[in-house]
Design an enzyme around this catalytic site. Sequence first.
Site, PDB file in Angstrom:
ATOM      1  N   ASP A 171       1.014  -1.216   0.110  1.00 57.96           N
ATOM      2  CA  ASP A 171       0.070   0.166   0.050  1.00 57.96           C
ATOM      3  C   ASP A 171       0.901   1.207  -0.116  1.00 57.96           C
ATOM      4  O   ASP A 171       0.544   2.412   0.855  1.00 57.96           O
ATOM      5  CB  ASP A 171      -0.940   0.006   1.275  1.00 57.96           C
ATOM      6  CG  ASP A 171      -2.083   1.026   1.137  1.00 57.96           C
ATOM      7  OD1 ASP A 171      -2.203   1.455   0.053  1.00 57.96           O
ATOM      8  OD2 ASP A 171      -2.584   1.605   2.380  1.00 57.96           O
ATOM      9  N   LEU A 172       1.870   1.388  -0.919  1.00 61.90           N
ATOM     10  CA  LEU A 172       2.679   2.461  -0.848  1.00 61.90           C
ATOM     11  C   LEU A 172       1.907   3.529  -1.432  1.00 61.90           C
ATOM     12  O   LEU A 172       2.538   4.099  -2.968  1.00 61.90           O
ATOM     13  CB  LEU A 172       3.950   1.954  -1.753  1.00 61.90           C
ATOM     14  CG  LEU A 172       5.120   3.106  -1.046  1.00 61.90           C
ATOM     15  CD1 LEU A 172       5.920   2.603   0.182  1.00 61.90           C
ATOM     16  CD2 LEU A 172       6.073   3.333  -2.286  1.00 61.90           C
TER      17      LEU A 172
END
Length: 314
Positions: free
Chosen positions: A205-206
């Site tokens: 979830d960058l």
Amino acid sequence: MTSAELLPPGLPVVRTVSGYPGGPEWLGRLPALVGELAERWELVPGEPFAGGSVSWVAPVRRADGSEAVLKVSWPHREAAGEGAALRLWGGRGAVRLYEHDAGRYALLLERCAPGTELGRAAGLPAEERLLAGAEVLRELWSAPVPPDTGLETVAEVTAGWADLAEERMARLRPPGFDPALVALGVRLLRELPGAAAREAVVHGDLNPGNVLAAGRRPWLAVDAKPMTGDPLYDPWPLIEQVGHAFGQPVPRDVAAARCSLVAGALGEDAGRLMAWAVARRVESALWAVAEGGDPAAGTAMMAQVRTLADLAGL
């Protein structure tokens, strides 16, 4: 601190988790849990941060006077592997892990100062922020992947998403959703993980809100939803949200340039990066309709899918 100070009613985690089955009971136990962790790890908690929809996060002072962050998450699948991934990264590209109680979903973490989110670093051009995020990814992906990490694989997760996307499309048949494009996204969700040239511990979830300005390194990742597998799963949220490519006057050109910029910085293939963007955007579009209750948002995302698929030559 009192229970009311530790858990003010306006805190996002309170609003979110209150609506989950068992959520009010977990929230009721949370102040005591924070107290137990503070005693065991010799911490003095401060006022909780306002972010975090499914976790309680607050600055703390340790016994030696140093600063850290205590994070206690609502027990759920995506949070289960965060401590293991942080241990594997060992501070490369991500905050350091000081303590971990897996059963209580509790982490004691390095504190980022000043802690500015990459997405809010308005003084930096979008291209510089994208390159900063790409450097964080390079560091994360450099960690060796042992035979048994205990983490889910990208292939397992995206295969489940593919099944769910098919079910949602068949059940809802949302207007503005091209069945052929949805089928392409579903196929890519199933096929891309198995065609990866290498494996990494991916962040999961960058987005630019999960990359913070720090002292030890210019930028460090937080709030991972980690898996092992194809590293090119990771870059799309960064590219999508930094500078909002699809909000620009000529979004196709901007999206193409930014995908190429990030792929080049990572030493990866831009076409494959765009293919992952297609796969993830189809899943997000159907989620927006089925769970978010926002058909218009889903339709807008599918228009983006068409652009990305054309750019990738799919």
